[in-house]
Design a protein around this motif. Structure first.
Motif, PDB file in Angstrom:
ATOM      1  N   PRO A  12      45.492  32.278  24.780  1.00  8.67           N
ATOM      2  CA  PRO A  12      45.253  33.013  26.245  1.00  8.67           C
ATOM      3  C   PRO A  12      43.817  33.409  26.154  1.00  8.67           C
ATOM      4  O   PRO A  12      43.057  33.447  27.098  1.00  8.67           O
ATOM      5  CB  PRO A  12      46.196  33.865  26.655  1.00  8.67           C
ATOM      6  N   ARG A  15      39.890  30.927  26.874  1.00  9.71           N
ATOM      7  CA  ARG A  15      39.455  30.118  27.932  1.00  9.71           C
ATOM      8  C   ARG A  15      38.005  29.947  27.962  1.00  9.71           C
ATOM      9  O   ARG A  15      37.628  28.943  28.201  1.00  9.71           O
ATOM     10  CB  ARG A  15      40.410  30.818  29.303  1.00  9.71           C
ATOM     11  N   ARG A  55      43.214  26.603  29.723  1.00 13.66           N
ATOM     12  CA  ARG A  55      43.530  26.475  28.474  1.00 13.66           C
ATOM     13  C   ARG A  55      44.267  24.984  27.817  1.00 13.66           C
ATOM     14  O   ARG A  55      44.437  25.035  26.837  1.00 13.66           O
ATOM     15  CB  ARG A  55      45.133  27.393  28.486  1.00 13.66           C
TER      16      ARG A  55
END
Length: 230
Positions: A12, A15, A55
Motif C-alpha cells: 500500500p 504507490r 497498486r
C-alpha cells in the motif's frame, strides 16, 4: 525463446514508487541482456476501469532464452526492488500458439517454435491477450461498449483470472485472461452475444489504429494473483 507475463501487486505504501517506474524503469529494462521486447503496464481500477489502480501492474516480456529470463527474475536489481516492494507477484511462462496483429509496429510473439511445444492439449490452460491503440476520437464509444463487456470476462465460465492492462490511460489498452482450456475460451468468444456485438462494432466503426490478438500455452506459473495460485 520465451514469453513471460507478471502481475505485480505493490504494498500500500509503494504507490508513488510504482507509478514512477512506468517512466524510470524504461532505461534499465532496455539494457537487460536477452530481453527482446518488454512492456510495463498499468491496470484499471476494479480490474477493467478507465481510472488507474496504482497498486497493480503488469510486465510482459519476450526473451531470447529461458536462461535470460531466469537471470533477470533471479538477480536483476530492478526486479529485486519490485520483489521488496510488493505483497504478491504472479509470473507465467508462456509459449505462443497464435498471434496476429501488431504492437508498436511489430509482432513480438511471432517467433519460431516446435508445434509440439506450443499446441495446448485439450484441458490445459491458455492465456489470451487482446491489445489495441484506440483512435482518440473513438474513445468515448469504445469505453461505452467495450469496457462493460471486458469486465464480464472475469465472471465467464472457465476463467481463472482476468485483468485490464494498458500502456497509457484510456487510449492504449489490453485485456489478459487466463482460461481453464481453449474450449472454454472459444465458447465464450462465440456464444456471448455481447462479445460478438463488440467485435461487429469494432470492425464497423474502426475504433483501433493498431491491434493484436495472441493466445499462449501456459508452460508454468509461480506466485499468487489475488490470493490464488492460478
Amino acid at each position: 525463446m520465451l514469453t513471460t507475463l507478471s502481475i505485480i501487486t505493490l504494498l500500500p505504501d509503494q504507490r508513488r514508487w510504482g507509478f514512477a517506474q512506468m517512466a524510470t524503469a524504461q532505461r534499465p529494462l532496455q539494457q537487460v541482456p536477452g530481453l527482446r521486447f518488454q512492456k510495463l503496464l498499468g491496470s484499471g481500477a476494479g480490474g477493467f476501469g478507465a481510472l488507474p489502480n496504482l497498486r497493480r501492474y503488469g510486465f510482459m516480456a519476450v526473451w531470447e532464452s529461458e536462461e535470460a529470463a531466469e537471470a533477470f527474475f533471479g538477480t536483476h536489481p530492478l526486479w529485486q526492488q519490485y520483489r521488496q516492494r510488493t505483497s504478491a507477484i504472479w509470473t507465467a511462462r508462456l509459449a505462443p500458439i497464435k498471434a496476429h496483429g501488431l504492437w508498436d509496429g511489430v509482432n513480438p510473439f511471432d517467433y519460431a517454435s516446435e508445434p509440439t511445444e506450443t499446441a495446448a492439449p485439450d484441458g490445459e490452460p491458455v492465456l489470451v491477450l487482446t491489445r489495441a491503440s484506440i483512435r482518440l476520437r473513438k474513445t468515448p464509444r469504445f469505453w461505452r461498449y467495450v469496457a462493460p463487456v471486458s469486465a464480464t470476462i472475469a465472471d465467464a465460465p472457465g476463467v481463472r483470472a482476468a485483468i485490464g492492462l494498458g500502456e497509457l490511460p484510456v487510449v492504449r489498452q489490453a485485456t489478459v485472461s487466463l482460461w481453464d482450456s481453449a474450449q472454454a475460451m472459444q465458447e465464450y468468444a462465440y456464444r456471448s452475444e455481447k462479445h460478438k456485438e463488440v467485435i461487429r462494432l469494432t470492425r464497423q466503426e474502426d475504433w483501433y489504429a493498431e491491434e493484436m490478438f495472441a493466445r499462449f500455452r501456459v508452460l508454468g506459473t509461480e506466485g499468487v494473483w489475488d490470493g490464488l495460485g492460478v
